[in-house]
Design a protein around this motif. Sequence first.
Motif, PDB file in Angstrom:
ATOM      1  N   GLY A   1      21.603 -53.282 -30.526  1.00  0.00           N
ATOM      2  CA  GLY A   1      20.271 -53.674 -30.979  1.00  0.00           C
ATOM      3  C   GLY A   1      19.306 -53.924 -29.838  1.00  0.00           C
ATOM      4  O   GLY A   1      18.458 -54.812 -29.934  1.00  0.00           O
ATOM      5  N   GLU A   2      19.432 -53.138 -28.768  1.00  0.00           N
ATOM      6  CA  GLU A   2      18.548 -53.329 -27.612  1.00  0.00           C
ATOM      7  C   GLU A   2      17.110 -52.985 -27.986  1.00  0.00           C
ATOM      8  O   GLU A   2      16.836 -51.990 -28.646  1.00  0.00           O
ATOM      9  N   ARG A   3      16.193 -53.829 -27.542  1.00  0.00           N
ATOM     10  CA  ARG A   3      14.774 -53.617 -27.830  1.00  0.00           C
ATOM     11  C   ARG A   3      14.131 -52.766 -26.734  1.00  0.00           C
ATOM     12  O   ARG A   3      14.454 -52.904 -25.558  1.00  0.00           O
TER      13      ARG A   3
ATOM     14  N   VAL B   1       9.954 -57.945 -32.603  1.00  0.00           N
ATOM     15  CA  VAL B   1      11.199 -58.438 -33.185  1.00  0.00           C
ATOM     16  C   VAL B   1      10.891 -59.042 -34.549  1.00  0.00           C
ATOM     17  O   VAL B   1      10.042 -59.933 -34.670  1.00  0.00           O
ATOM     18  N   HIS B   2      11.560 -58.544 -35.582  1.00  0.00           N
ATOM     19  CA  HIS B   2      11.379 -59.104 -36.919  1.00  0.00           C
ATOM     20  C   HIS B   2      12.216 -60.369 -37.065  1.00  0.00           C
ATOM     21  O   HIS B   2      13.358 -60.429 -36.605  1.00  0.00           O
ATOM     22  N   GLU B   3      11.639 -61.345 -37.714  1.00  0.00           N
ATOM     23  CA  GLU B   3      12.307 -62.652 -37.860  1.00  0.00           C
ATOM     24  C   GLU B   3      13.680 -62.527 -38.500  1.00  0.00           C
ATOM     25  O   GLU B   3      14.637 -63.181 -38.076  1.00  0.00           O
ATOM     26  N   VAL B   4      13.821 -61.657 -39.491  1.00  0.00           N
ATOM     27  CA  VAL B   4      15.089 -61.552 -40.217  1.00  0.00           C
ATOM     28  C   VAL B   4      16.195 -60.939 -39.375  1.00  0.00           C
ATOM     29  O   VAL B   4      17.376 -61.051 -39.703  1.00  0.00           O
TER      30      VAL B   4
ATOM     31  N   ALA C   1      17.552 -63.000 -29.106  1.00  0.00           N
ATOM     32  CA  ALA C   1      16.761 -62.569 -30.274  1.00  0.00           C
ATOM     33  C   ALA C   1      17.622 -61.685 -31.178  1.00  0.00           C
ATOM     34  O   ALA C   1      18.649 -62.127 -31.680  1.00  0.00           O
ATOM     35  N   ASN C   2      17.255 -60.403 -31.365  1.00  0.00           N
ATOM     36  CA  ASN C   2      18.031 -59.534 -32.257  1.00  0.00           C
ATOM     37  C   ASN C   2      19.035 -58.673 -31.502  1.00  0.00           C
ATOM     38  O   ASN C   2      19.677 -57.808 -32.090  1.00  0.00           O
ATOM     39  N   SER C   3      19.198 -58.886 -30.201  1.00  0.00           N
ATOM     40  CA  SER C   3      20.106 -58.080 -29.385  1.00  0.00           C
ATOM     41  C   SER C   3      21.380 -58.851 -29.078  1.00  0.00           C
ATOM     42  O   SER C   3      21.346 -60.037 -28.779  1.00  0.00           O
ATOM     43  N   LEU C   4      22.510 -58.136 -29.160  1.00  0.00           N
ATOM     44  CA  LEU C   4      23.800 -58.717 -28.833  1.00  0.00           C
ATOM     45  C   LEU C   4      24.264 -58.125 -27.504  1.00  0.00           C
ATOM     46  O   LEU C   4      24.519 -56.925 -27.396  1.00  0.00           O
TER      47      LEU C   4
END
Length: 505
Positions: free
Chosen positions: A29-31, A37-40, A497-500
């Motif tokens: 999930g790299e930006r 970045v979406h909150e969900v 954030a959304n990235s692992l």
Amino acid sequence: MNGGDDAASSAAASGPPPSLEWRFSQVFGERTAGEEVHEVDIISAIEFDKSGDHLATGDRGGRVVLFERTDTKDNGGSRRDAEQMDYTVRHPEFRYKTEFQSHEPEFDYLKSLEIEEKINKIRWCQPANGALFLLSTNDKTIKYWKVQEKKIKKISEMNIDPSKDPGSSSPLPLIANGVHADKPQDYLSKDFPFPPGGIPSLRLPLVVVTSQETNLVARCRRVYAHAHDYHINSISNSSDGETFISADDLRVNLWNLEVSNQSFNIVDVKPTNMEDLTEVITSAEFHPIHCNMLAYSSSKGSIRLIDMRQSALCDSHTKLFEEPEAPGSRSFFTEIIASISDIKFSKNGRYILSRDYMTLKLWDINMDSGPVASYQVHEHLRPRLCDLYENDSIFDKFECCLSGDGSRVATGSYSNLFRVFGASQGSTEAATLEASKNPMRRQIQTPARSSRSMTSVVRRGSESPGSDANGNAHDFTTKLLHMAWHPTENSIACAAANSLYMYYG
């Protein structure tokens, strides 16, 4: 409870392990630069299973995503070939396995309260018959999930060949809903005249497994609801494999995995008059070996160890772990920054790691006079506590984790940084890394300062005021709250954030 004493003494005799050099392993999930970045999509929970072969993440959208390890499978080649491989190239590798919607947004009509779908915690349960089991919870409801591979079944043929139907030499063409094309659409609503002797042949679909294709199916086995008046902050499995606890601000409940409509309240700190409330429960964890023992932390910076064999309602604790307040150091922020946001037992159950806003502390459960080690994480932010209070950053809840052998501890910070400290006696390891493809980019190679206080507590960490370890101003909007350490290897998974991001040392 003393398991690991021999290992500790032998480790002390041989000296602390050398400092690790952390390397980037993977990112999911790299930006891209400038991507919103979406909150969900922001990750809110991370957990390895006991084997380390599976990793689960939960997000604010109520989804649970599973990853499985691939570098331990199908290695191929002989043992000699494996030994000749450069060991520095080998590192844990994971791949996406599956995902499912664990929780949906709800509304409590009695309290006129919206219940968001955000996953607060995930805990793996014991696998069985090739299936994976895990618990996930939002603020109010805990769910027990079973994830299993199932073979795909398809309709391969009909049991009667229409060309061999004795009742008709030329069957009428059919349209999608099964009605004959030259018949009126409403003919089925009339009385259907059955031929004498009945229908000569009935065409039924024959469902068979046509290939070895499999599909991962997640099924909710049980729902544990309506047991918490306040937001659930912790769930933890017992070592007996049958029970687990859930904790909110004022209560800890004990559940049996097989019984979803009943739980037992084992800790209740709610006062008769809510105006007398002085502290709340912030985290709770079962002992990894003894199923009768658990620990819970409070907003006053204390940890209580309780034994469920003493009484049904554990009003009294077996041991209390807290650090005495330094004289003359009390301020408006003292209680806020003392609140413990997370606790973790070491694998052998001998130590408890706790994280408050400023520090990491390591406690020996056999010594309740004070922590055996204290690691400074945010000491350089002390002059900025007013600003942190104004923007609510002072209430951020950072998690902590220990390595499988207990020789290192880690926790997150701002600007997507995380800290790794050596926990062995005599170790001076203290690394600051960034959640990016180049984790050492913000690392400064300076000797870690260590000192001993009157209670022989080791204190280590950088103290550069108002900036990170590289002199850069802190970005309080990017924070690394959630991370997990692989149970058997020096590998860390952390959420930015959304990235692992995953690293190995």
